[in-house]
Design a protein around this motif. Structure first.
Motif, PDB file in Angstrom:
ATOM      1  N   THR A 152      51.602  38.210  37.304  1.00 31.34           N
ATOM      2  CA  THR A 152      51.105  37.453  38.523  1.00 31.34           C
ATOM      3  C   THR A 152      50.107  36.272  38.029  1.00 31.34           C
ATOM      4  O   THR A 152      49.604  36.504  36.923  1.00 31.34           O
ATOM      5  CB  THR A 152      50.007  38.322  39.480  1.00 31.34           C
ATOM      6  N   THR A 189      45.953  33.358  41.033  1.00 31.01           N
ATOM      7  CA  THR A 189      45.874  33.789  42.538  1.00 31.01           C
ATOM      8  C   THR A 189      46.243  35.132  42.835  1.00 31.01           C
ATOM      9  O   THR A 189      46.013  35.536  43.861  1.00 31.01           O
ATOM     10  CB  THR A 189      46.472  32.904  43.393  1.00 31.01           C
ATOM     11  N   ASN A 203      49.412  36.145  42.858  1.00 29.22           N
ATOM     12  CA  ASN A 203      50.833  35.909  43.176  1.00 29.22           C
ATOM     13  C   ASN A 203      51.813  35.606  42.183  1.00 29.22           C
ATOM     14  O   ASN A 203      51.557  35.146  41.160  1.00 29.22           O
ATOM     15  CB  ASN A 203      50.595  34.927  44.342  1.00 29.22           C
ATOM     16  N   PRO A 257      54.732  33.244  43.223  1.00 24.22           N
ATOM     17  CA  PRO A 257      55.359  32.197  44.026  1.00 24.22           C
ATOM     18  C   PRO A 257      56.941  31.926  43.833  1.00 24.22           C
ATOM     19  O   PRO A 257      57.324  31.695  42.703  1.00 24.22           O
ATOM     20  CB  PRO A 257      54.471  30.878  44.047  1.00 24.22           C
ATOM     21  N   LYS A 270      52.895  41.072  49.259  1.00 23.18           N
ATOM     22  CA  LYS A 270      51.737  40.840  48.848  1.00 23.18           C
ATOM     23  C   LYS A 270      51.438  40.059  48.014  1.00 23.18           C
ATOM     24  O   LYS A 270      50.286  39.261  47.813  1.00 23.18           O
ATOM     25  CB  LYS A 270      51.167  42.423  48.741  1.00 23.18           C
ATOM     26  N   VAL A 271      52.354  39.902  47.005  1.00 22.57           N
ATOM     27  CA  VAL A 271      52.250  38.865  45.675  1.00 22.57           C
ATOM     28  C   VAL A 271      53.166  37.624  45.808  1.00 22.57           C
ATOM     29  O   VAL A 271      53.395  37.137  44.945  1.00 22.57           O
ATOM     30  CB  VAL A 271      52.698  39.716  44.337  1.00 22.57           C
ATOM     31  N   GLY A 272      53.687  37.570  47.101  1.00 23.26           N
ATOM     32  CA  GLY A 272      54.550  36.225  47.487  1.00 23.26           C
ATOM     33  C   GLY A 272      55.987  36.597  47.103  1.00 23.26           C
ATOM     34  O   GLY A 272      56.705  35.612  46.877  1.00 23.26           O
TER      35      GLY A 272
END
Length: 301
Positions: free
Chosen positions: A195, A198, A200, A202, A225-227
């Motif tokens: 990740t 942030t 995430n 993306p 939750k992590v995109g």
């Protein structure tokens, strides 16, 4: 200068002595490398008697070093990587045939739908991957699955996540139970290292089959939750997730099936060693003959 002498055997040490004999004494080099002068001179004699003798010895050294799993094209790659030698692949094949050596052939994967895969709470996702196993950068497309290995009456389960960009196994987890925590812990490890600042990833697509772990509420709650977007194969279609199936096939044929494994602990050790080898030492042609880790580091450089 050749490196990684620990895994190359005596033949690679003989080669190093031959390369450095004009700069240092043969006696001193042999003593330092832990080989006999008699063995070295026998190597030289063999090389002179057969024009391809030295090349054959290098091929044998690579073959033994890589536990007899390499075919002629991958040995051709290793000759360049380890010895900086450019050799035609047809010649490598011919010399391997003359030596009576060949790679271990992987069995074709035959898909069998397990009773566990049929158990689902109904959370099925669209197939976003559509067998497009190419990615332009890291953490764009991951594939994942669970495989099992049996030792007598005991079973060991491996859950793995593979990045389609460089083929690296970004996370894995081993357990004696095939359950939701096996998969959730695998992704916890993956998210811990992959990740961004942030928290995430993306644009990430995570592709799996429709096994019950991947249709669980916990799995469908964790990934967004992590995109990450969830993608799933069609029911009973192994080709939709062929990339991770191919990895498991290599793992079993190269690290498990050739050995008389007597305990779950030994099986786990061999799996862990193979994953490290696969990521850090196993060069891939599609990565310009780099390993997955080398390819990733090249991008970061």
């Amino acid at each position: 200068m050749v490196t990684n002498l620990e895994s190359g055997g005596a033949q690679k040490r003989y080669y190093v002595v031959d390369e450095l004999k004009e700069e240092q004494s043969v006696k001193g080099l042999c003593s330092y490398l832990g080989i006999s002068r008699g063995g070295y001179y026998a190597y030289v004699k063999r090389s002179k008697a057969d024009p391809d003798g030295e090349l054959k010895l290098k091929i044998l050294a690579i073959y033994e070093q890589r536990k007899k799993i390499l075919g002629y094209r991958r040995i051709q790659d290793e000759l360049y990587r380890q010895y900086n030698l450019i050799v035609n692949h047809k010649k490598v094949l011919r010399l391997m045939q003359s030596l009576g050596i060949k790679s271990i052939i992987r069995r074709k994967y035959v898909h069998r739908t397990s009773h566990e895969a049929a158990v689902s709470d109904g959370r099925i996702a669209e197939n976003l991957l559509q067998r497009d196993f190419h990615a332009d950068g890291p953490n764009q497309k991951w594939v994942t699955d669970v495989t099992q290995y049996r030792v007598f009456d005991d079973r060991l389960y491996l859950s793995a996540v593979k990045d389609l960009w460089n083929g690296e196994i970004v996370a894995y987890h081993i357990s004696n139970r095939n359950d939701n925590p096996l998969v959730l812990e695998t992704f916890r490890k993956a998210f811990e290292t992959q990740t961004d600042v942030t928290g995430n990833i993306p644009g990430l697509i995570v592709h799996s089959d429709q096994g019950y772990q991947y249709t669980s509420h916990a799995y469908h709650d964790m990934l967004p939750k992590v995109g990450a977007r969830i993608s799933m194969s069609r029911r009973g279609n192994c080709y939709d997730n062929a990339s991770i199936e191919s990895f498991f096939s290599h793992l079993k044929v190269e690290a498990l099936y050739p050995y008389d494994i007597r305990s779950i602990e030994e099986a786990q050790r061999r799996i862990e060693e193979f994953i490290q080898f696969y990521n850090e030492e196993r060069a891939q042609r599609k990565l310009n003959k780099l390993t997955p880790v080398e390819y990733r580091r090249q991008l970061a450089a």
